[in-house]
Design a protein around this motif. Structure first.
Motif, mmCIF file in Angstrom:
data_model
loop_
_atom_site.group_PDB
_atom_site.id
_atom_site.type_symbol
_atom_site.label_atom_id
_atom_site.label_comp_id
_atom_site.label_asym_id
_atom_site.label_seq_id
_atom_site.Cartn_x
_atom_site.Cartn_y
_atom_site.Cartn_z
ATOM 1 N N VAL A 260 36.021 41.772 97.588
ATOM 2 C CA VAL A 260 36.492 40.417 96.876
ATOM 3 C C VAL A 260 35.485 40.449 95.774
ATOM 4 C CG1 VAL A 260 37.299 39.291 99.143
ATOM 5 C CG2 VAL A 260 34.644 39.214 98.237
ATOM 6 N N PHE A 261 36.112 39.515 94.736
ATOM 7 C CA PHE A 261 35.669 39.302 93.466
ATOM 8 C C PHE A 261 35.976 38.068 92.912
ATOM 9 C CE2 PHE A 261 39.260 41.707 92.613
ATOM 10 C CZ PHE A 261 39.914 41.098 91.705
ATOM 11 N N PRO A 262 35.200 37.366 92.246
ATOM 12 C CA PRO A 262 35.568 36.119 91.276
ATOM 13 C C PRO A 262 35.974 36.329 89.915
ATOM 14 C CG PRO A 262 33.303 36.107 91.458
ATOM 15 C CD PRO A 262 33.593 37.707 92.086
ATOM 16 N N ILE A 263 36.855 35.630 89.418
ATOM 17 C CA ILE A 263 36.806 35.610 88.001
ATOM 18 C C ILE A 263 36.619 34.236 87.501
ATOM 19 C CG2 ILE A 263 38.717 35.785 86.104
ATOM 20 C CD1 ILE A 263 40.221 37.722 87.861
ATOM 21 N N PHE A 264 35.376 34.228 86.697
ATOM 22 C CA PHE A 264 34.783 33.046 86.180
ATOM 23 C C PHE A 264 35.766 32.702 84.882
ATOM 24 C CE2 PHE A 264 31.489 34.799 88.356
ATOM 25 C CZ PHE A 264 31.179 33.960 89.308
ATOM 26 N N GLY A 265 36.232 31.477 84.659
ATOM 27 C CA GLY A 265 37.126 31.122 83.752
ATOM 28 C C GLY A 265 38.595 31.412 83.835
ATOM 29 N N SER A 266 39.224 31.473 82.838
ATOM 30 C CA SER A 266 40.675 31.674 83.045
ATOM 31 C C SER A 266 40.977 33.370 83.255
ATOM 32 C CB SER A 266 41.603 31.228 81.868
ATOM 33 O OG SER A 266 41.068 31.531 80.784
ATOM 34 N N PRO A 311 42.054 32.154 89.175
ATOM 35 C CA PRO A 311 40.681 32.178 88.078
ATOM 36 C C PRO A 311 39.982 30.894 88.517
ATOM 37 C CG PRO A 311 42.876 30.599 87.774
ATOM 38 C CD PRO A 311 43.056 31.545 88.904
ATOM 39 N N ARG A 312 38.959 30.916 87.745
ATOM 40 C CA ARG A 312 37.629 29.719 87.913
ATOM 41 C C ARG A 312 37.019 29.953 89.158
ATOM 42 N NH1 ARG A 312 42.521 27.510 85.725
ATOM 43 N NH2 ARG A 312 42.024 26.763 83.504
ATOM 44 N N GLY A 313 36.726 31.054 89.403
ATOM 45 C CA GLY A 313 35.613 31.284 90.593
ATOM 46 C C GLY A 313 36.228 31.542 91.706
ATOM 47 N N ALA A 314 37.435 31.407 91.911
ATOM 48 C CA ALA A 314 38.192 31.591 93.290
ATOM 49 C C ALA A 314 38.018 33.276 93.590
ATOM 50 C CB ALA A 314 39.555 31.070 93.338
ATOM 51 N N LEU A 315 37.687 33.456 94.743
ATOM 52 C CA LEU A 315 37.720 35.008 95.187
ATOM 53 C C LEU A 315 39.082 35.657 95.145
ATOM 54 C CD1 LEU A 315 35.204 34.807 98.096
ATOM 55 C CD2 LEU A 315 35.067 35.457 95.644
ATOM 56 N N ASN A 316 39.168 36.850 94.649
ATOM 57 C CA ASN A 316 40.312 37.786 94.724
ATOM 58 C C ASN A 316 39.904 39.032 95.576
ATOM 59 O OD1 ASN A 316 42.109 36.711 92.133
ATOM 60 N ND2 ASN A 316 40.081 36.502 91.445
ATOM 61 N N LYS A 317 41.013 39.257 96.200
ATOM 62 C CA LYS A 317 40.874 40.338 96.984
ATOM 63 C C LYS A 317 41.678 41.738 96.627
ATOM 64 C CE LYS A 317 40.419 42.269 101.808
ATOM 65 N NZ LYS A 317 39.374 41.808 102.718
ATOM 66 N N ILE A 318 41.069 42.803 96.591
ATOM 67 C CA ILE A 318 41.680 44.060 96.479
ATOM 68 C C ILE A 318 41.486 44.886 97.608
ATOM 69 C CG2 ILE A 318 39.886 44.921 95.146
ATOM 70 C CD1 ILE A 318 41.618 46.819 93.558
ATOM 71 N N THR A 319 42.774 45.650 98.189
ATOM 72 C CA THR A 319 42.775 46.327 99.165
ATOM 73 C C THR A 319 43.370 47.642 98.951
ATOM 74 O OG1 THR A 319 43.143 44.161 100.733
ATOM 75 C CG2 THR A 319 43.722 46.494 101.628
ATOM 76 N N LEU A 320 42.821 48.907 99.021
ATOM 77 C CA LEU A 320 43.046 50.079 99.024
ATOM 78 C C LEU A 320 43.522 50.990 100.134
ATOM 79 C CD1 LEU A 320 42.174 49.654 96.056
ATOM 80 C CD2 LEU A 320 41.237 52.152 96.089
ATOM 81 N N LEU A 321 44.727 51.529 100.243
ATOM 82 C CA LEU A 321 44.809 52.406 101.253
ATOM 83 C C LEU A 321 44.869 53.977 100.653
ATOM 84 C CD1 LEU A 321 45.608 53.612 104.015
ATOM 85 C CD2 LEU A 321 48.275 53.400 103.437
ATOM 86 N N GLU A 322 43.734 54.804 100.801
ATOM 87 C CA GLU A 322 43.368 55.937 100.434
ATOM 88 C C GLU A 322 43.927 56.812 101.572
ATOM 89 O OE1 GLU A 322 43.138 59.184 98.749
ATOM 90 O OE2 GLU A 322 42.185 57.510 97.522
ATOM 91 N N LEU A 323 44.649 57.857 100.902
ATOM 92 C CA LEU A 323 45.478 58.722 101.984
ATOM 93 C C LEU A 323 44.941 59.883 102.026
ATOM 94 C CD1 LEU A 323 49.042 57.908 100.604
ATOM 95 C CD2 LEU A 323 48.157 57.167 102.865
#
Length: 368
Positions: A260-266, A311-323
Motif C-alpha cells: 500500500v502507498f499514499p499519494i499526498f496531494g492530488s 489522492p490526499r493521503g488515502a492508501l492505494n493498494k497494488i497487487t501483483l500475481l507474478e507467474l
C-alpha cells in the motif's frame, strides 16, 4: 482527390484480460498497451506525430483544403496540453503467498472432476486462469518427459509438483519438461488464456488443455479443474494474513505480492514500471490493469489513469500475481512517461531445472 484514413488516431489500453491476439502464421498475443504510436497517445496526449500531421495538412494546396473544409474546419488555436504526470517510488512489495495457498478462495465452489481435462469453454471460464490438478499414480524416480501432444497448450502452462514450480509449457513451442515425483504427488498445471483471436479465419480458439498431458508413456487422467476468480479475490479478500509457514522460502511460480502507498496531494496519470519482474497480472485498488511481461518485452510500463488512484493521503493498494520468477528486490516504480518499445529480451528463464528442451522460437507479443 484521394481520401486518407488513419488507424489508429488515438491510442488505448487493453485493460484486464481484453488484449486479444493475432494469427500471423502463429499465435501472437497483443500487448496490454494499444498506444500504437498513434498521433494521440495512450494517455490522451498530443505527440510529435500529431503536430507533423497538422503541419502537412497546413501545406496542402488551398483548393484541396477548401474541399475538405466543407466537412470539417481545420482547428484553430492551441491544442489542449498533455495531462500532468507523476513519479513515485521505488516501492517494495511484500509476499502475500503462493497462488495455491488461496485456492479455496479463488475457486469457492470447488473443482470440476473429469477423466480427461476440459477446456475453458466447457466449464464456462471466459478468460484469465484455470488450475488443472491430478496425482501421480506411481513413483517417477528419474527425470521423465512431461508434454502435451498436438500443440495442446492454449496458451501457457505453469507446472508445479507438490507446490514446487517446475517450468513452463507454451503454445506453438516444442518444449518439454522433465519431472520426478513420488506416487501420490500432486501435479498442478496453471493454464493462462493469453487472449482470444480478434479476427481471421480461426474462430475456434479454445483455451486450456486441449489434449491430456503425457508423463513418460502414461496419459494422465482423473483431473480436477479449478476455474479461478482472481479478480474477485483481489477486490474482496486481500489483504489476507497467511501463516508465515505457508510462504515459500524462495518464491517462484505463481505468487501474490502487494503493498500500500499514499499519494499526498492530488493524483495524476502515471506509468507502472516493473524492473526485474518476469510475467504476470497487476491490479491497482482492485482494478485489473492488465498483463506485464517484462522479460519478453517490448512493453515495459503499464498506463495507470489518474481516476484509479486515491489522492490526499488515502492508501492505494497494488497487487501483483507474478507467474514465474520474482526479482531479488521486489520493487516497482511509477514513472512520468511510458516505456513501450524496449529492445526485445533474448534470454528467457522458464525452468529451475536444466532438464528442459526447446526446438522453436518463444511466443512473441503483437502490437500490430
Amino acid at each position: 482527390m484521394k481520401v486518407k484514413s488513419q488507424y489508429m488516431f488515438h491510442g488505448g489500453t487493453n485493460f484486464g484480460y481484453w488484449n486479444g491476439a493475432d494469427e500471423k502464421g502463429r499465435f501472437l498475443p497483443i500487448t496490454t498497451s494499444y498506444d500504437y504510436d498513434a498521433p494521440i497517445s495512450e494517455s490522451g496526449d498530443p505527440t510529435p506525430k500529431l503536430f507533423a500531421i497538422r503541419n502537412v495538412i497546413s501545406k496542402v494546396p488551398y483548393h484541396f483544403i477548401k474541399i475538405w473544409a466543407q466537412f470539417q474546419e481545420i482547428p484553430l488555436g492551441p491544442l489542449p496540453p498533455p495531462s500532468p504526470k507523476m513519479m513515485l517510488g521505488p516501492l517494495t512489495l511484500q509476499l502475500d503467498g503462493d497462488l495455491l495457498a488461496f485456492l479455496d478462495l479463488l475457486c469457492p465452489q470447488g473443482p470440476i472432476r473429469s477423466i480427461l481435462p476440459m477446456t475453458f469453454e466447457a466449464v464456462k471460464q471466459d478468460h484469465g486462469f484455470m488450475l488443472y490438478r491430478t496425482y501421480l499414480i506411481h513413483t517417477v524416480s528419474k527425470p521423465t518427459q512431461f508434454w502435451v501432444p498436438n500443440n495442446g497448450v492454449h496458451d501457457r502452462a505453469y507446472v508445479m509438483v507438490d507446490g514446487v514450480f517446475q517450468g513452463v509449457l507454451e503454445r506453438n513451442m516444442k518444449r518439454n519438461l522433465f519431472l520426478t515425483g513420488k506416487m501420490g504427488a500432486k501435479l498442478d498445471v496453471l493454464l493462462e488464456n493469453m487472449g482470444r483471436l480478434s479476427f481471421g479465419s480461426n474462430s475456434s480458439d479454445f483455451k486450456g488443455l486441449l489434449e491430456p498431458p503425457i508423463l513418460g508413456q502414461t496419459i494422465l487422467t482423473q483431473w480436477l479443474m479449478f476455474p479461478l476468480k482472481i479478480d474477485n479475490l483481489v477486490k474482496r479478500w486481500f489483504p489476507i494474513q497467511l501463516l508465515k509457514s505457508s510462504h515459500p522460502q524462495t518464491p517462484s511460480g505463481p505468487t501474490f505480492y502487494s503493498t500500500v502507498f499514499p499519494i499526498f496531494g492530488s493524483s495524476r496519470d502515471t506509468f507502472l514500471f516493473l524492473p526485474g519482474w518476469t510475467k504476470g497480472q497487476v491490479w491497482i485498488n482492485g482494478f485489473n490493469l492488465g498483463r506485464y511481461w517484462t522479460k519478453r518485452g517490448p512493453q515495459q510500463t503499464l498506463y495507470v489513469p489518474r481516476p484509479l488512484l486515491f489522492p490526499r493521503g488515502a492508501l492505494n493498494k497494488i497487487t501483483l500475481l507474478e507467474l514465474e520468477n520474482v526479482p531479488s528486490h521486489p520493487q516497482i516504480q511509477f514513472l512520468d512517461r511510458p516505456i513501450l518499445n524496449n529492445t526485445l529480451h533474448k534470454t528467457y528463464i522458464y525452468s529451475l531445472s536444466a532438464d528442459v528442451q526447446s526446438t522453436s522460437e518463444p511466443m512473441e507479443l503483437s502490437g500490430h
